[in-house]
Design a protein around this motif. Structure first.
Motif, PDB file in Angstrom:
ATOM      1  N   LEU A 205       0.830  -1.207   0.000  1.00 44.09           N
ATOM      2  CA  LEU A 205       0.000   0.000   0.000  1.00 44.09           C
ATOM      3  C   LEU A 205       0.871   1.267   0.000  1.00 44.09           C
ATOM      4  CD1 LEU A 205      -2.844   1.253   0.157  1.00 44.09           C
ATOM      5  CD2 LEU A 205      -2.723   1.077   2.628  1.00 44.09           C
ATOM      6  N   ALA A 208       2.169   1.639  -3.406  1.00 45.44           N
ATOM      7  CA  ALA A 208       1.088   2.068  -4.309  1.00 45.44           C
ATOM      8  C   ALA A 208       0.807   3.561  -4.146  1.00 45.44           C
ATOM      9  CB  ALA A 208      -0.173   1.260  -4.007  1.00 45.44           C
ATOM     10  N   LYS A 209       0.837   4.030  -2.893  1.00 42.35           N
ATOM     11  CA  LYS A 209       0.594   5.461  -2.642  1.00 42.35           C
ATOM     12  C   LYS A 209       1.720   6.304  -3.236  1.00 42.35           C
ATOM     13  CE  LYS A 209      -3.278   5.324  -0.366  1.00 42.35           C
ATOM     14  NZ  LYS A 209      -4.507   5.981  -0.746  1.00 42.35           N
ATOM     15  N   ASN A 212       1.130   6.091  -7.029  1.00 39.05           N
ATOM     16  CA  ASN A 212      -0.080   6.893  -7.208  1.00 39.05           C
ATOM     17  C   ASN A 212      -0.521   7.053  -8.670  1.00 39.05           C
ATOM     18  OD1 ASN A 212      -2.234   8.244  -6.139  1.00 39.05           O
ATOM     19  ND2 ASN A 212      -1.216  10.244  -6.145  1.00 39.05           N
ATOM     20  N   ALA A 371      -4.200  -1.802  -6.105  1.00 43.51           N
ATOM     21  CA  ALA A 371      -3.660  -1.641  -7.470  1.00 43.51           C
ATOM     22  C   ALA A 371      -2.395  -0.773  -7.400  1.00 43.51           C
ATOM     23  CB  ALA A 371      -4.711  -1.024  -8.360  1.00 43.51           C
TER      24      ALA A 371
END
Lengths: 372, 99
Positions: A205, A208-209, A212, A371
């Motif tokens: 996560l 992913a951030k 972005n 994602a």
């Protein structure tokens, strides 16, 4: 000081014999049959645990079957496929001659993963890649529960058959821990079935951030990387390919980035969920040195090998959680640690690298429901 | 200091009743504990929330998690303020309030 001890048993008379029997008979009984009695009590408790484990295993099986049917698999095919998958096994290579054993383990695991996903795709040919990965995860959690049940049943029946108190007592001592792990797998089935992020996915996560929505490329099997400008450094962000349930091959990805960029890479930062000790707060963030990655050790070996060969500092940021939290739906406390983790990563990069240098940021963990 | 331990002071029958009662309670508790452990397993589904964010005005919205939701998914849901399409920023489990 005088101590006067007056011990009077019975009020006297003929009734004394009854009291004598009632008081001393249990002592005599426990002297000869104490262990057997203790064993029966332990077996009773383990029997209860076994019943619970059976319910959990049946629940997981039902959920796995429902998931297969939901994705368009026929009932009969679903049952047969699930039975085949649950009964499949992996024989790890011998370590009598340990040289090169990592490569052999990796080879076996690659075959196992390929077989598992092929079987799942064969059962649900219409499902997309992410769904097939999620179903694969459901099957793996079900297989874990099935395995726990079988092992506990084996020792329970063996202890009963042999009358071995010590084997039974050992199982009784482990019972709360076994139940805790089993419950964690039951929660995992729910998360995997619905494709919801799990606690272990916090590393993915974070990556992913950072990515972005920027462009990514598949750098290794089930693993993506994105090249970004971060605090005037060239940052390579790595994570498993989501949103399906994947852990990817971060070791392979790091190796490839280092090979492609030569001496430009000056720092590796790894972010992963780590097991907390009892009493520690869930979602607590800590930083340290080394390769923060779990699993059997193949990916860890590759990362350590590459980092030491090129003398690249290896930093780690971990997010503490229990085993149950790691495989259940991501708790709010774990999710809330995101901001702090990003701050820590930034601090590590600023302190340990110069402008224009290359840094690798690897978000480790199962990327289910995340994602990039 | 005087220790005065008198067993049977209740009278013959009372002592017998107390002893039998203790044994019955002990047996009952053992079986009750075993049965309780057998019944213990219940499946509690977590309360899962999805947080959506508007990419243009950064308005946040929280709703129940739906099937096929995943982080960084661009949804068809529109922002109540500016009408832009919302994207999923996080999915997490909330603690169930104890009643």
């Amino acid at each position: 000081m005088h101590a006067k001890i007056l011990l009077q048993v019975g009020a006297g008379g003929e009734g004394n014999i009854l009291y004598f029997i009632l008081l001393y008979l249990p002592f005599i009984f426990f002297m000869f049959y104490g262990q057997r009695f203790q064993m029966q009590m332990a077996l009773l408790e383990i029997g209860g645990m076994l019943k619970q484990l059976e319910k959990m295993k049946d629940f997981a099986k039902r959920e796995a079957l429902n998931t297969l049917k939901r994705e368009g698999c026929e009932e009969k095919t679903a049952e047969t496929s699930l039975e085949v998958l649950l009964n499949s096994f992996t024989i790890l290579p011998t370590s009598m001659d340990p040289a090169g054993v990592v490569g052999k383990v990796e080879h076996i695991l690659n075959i196992r993963d390929a077989k598992l996903i092929t079987e799942v795709k064969k059962a649900i040919p219409k499902a997309d890649e992410a769904t097939a990965r999620n179903v694969e995860n459901v099957v793996e959690a079900t297989a874990a529960l099935d395995q726990i049940y079988r092992i506990v049943r084996h020792f329970y029946l063996l202890g009963k058959k042999m009358g071995n108190l010590y084997a039974v007592i050992q199982l009784q001592m482990l019972a709360p821990q076994i139940i805790m792990y089993a419950k964690a797998f039951v929660s995992a089935v729910y998360a995997f079935k619905n494709g919801i992020p799990i606690g272990d996915g916090i590393g993915a996560l974070v990556a992913a951030k950072m990515i972005n929505g920027a462009t990514t490329e598949v750098i290794a099997k089930d693993t993506v990387s994105s090249k970004l400008e971060y605090e005037k450094r060239k940052a390579f962000i790595i994570k498993a390919q989501g949103p399906g349930g994947n852990v990817g091959k971060p070791g392979e990805a790091i190796k490839k980035i280092i090979e492609d960029n030569g001496e430009k890479i000056k720092l590796i930062v790894m972010i992963d969920a780590a097991l907390k000790l009892e009493g520690e707060k869930i979602g607590e963030v800590a930083e340290g040195i080394g390769a923060a990655i779990g699993g059997i050790g193949v990916e860890k070996f590759k990362i350590e090998e590459e980092a030491s060969r090129h003398k690249i500092p290896l930093h780690a940021v971990i997010i503490k959680e229990s085993i149950a939290d790691a495989i259940s739906v991501m708790k709010k406390e774990i999710h809330n640690s995101l901001g702090e983790v990003l701050e820590r990563v930034k601090k590590i990069i600023l302190e340990n690298s110069q402008e224009e240098e290359g840094v690798i940021i690897a978000g480790i963990g199962n990327t289910i429901g995340i994602a990039q | 200091m005087i220790f005065h331990l008198q067993i049977g002071g209740f009278g013959d029958e009372s002592f017998l009743y107390i002893l039998v009662l203790i044994i019955v309670i002990f047996i009952f508790m053992t079986f009750f504990d075993s049965m309780r452990k057998r019944r213990q397993f219940t499946i509690e589904r977590p309360i899962t929330k999805t947080e959506l964010i508007c990419p243009s005005c950064e308005l946040r919205e929280v709703r129940e998690c739906k099937e096929k939701d995943y982080i960084l998914k661009n949804t068809d849901q529109e922002c109540k303020k500016c009408g832009a399409k919302l994207s999923i920023s996080s999915i997490y489990a909330e603690e169930r309030k104890k009643s």
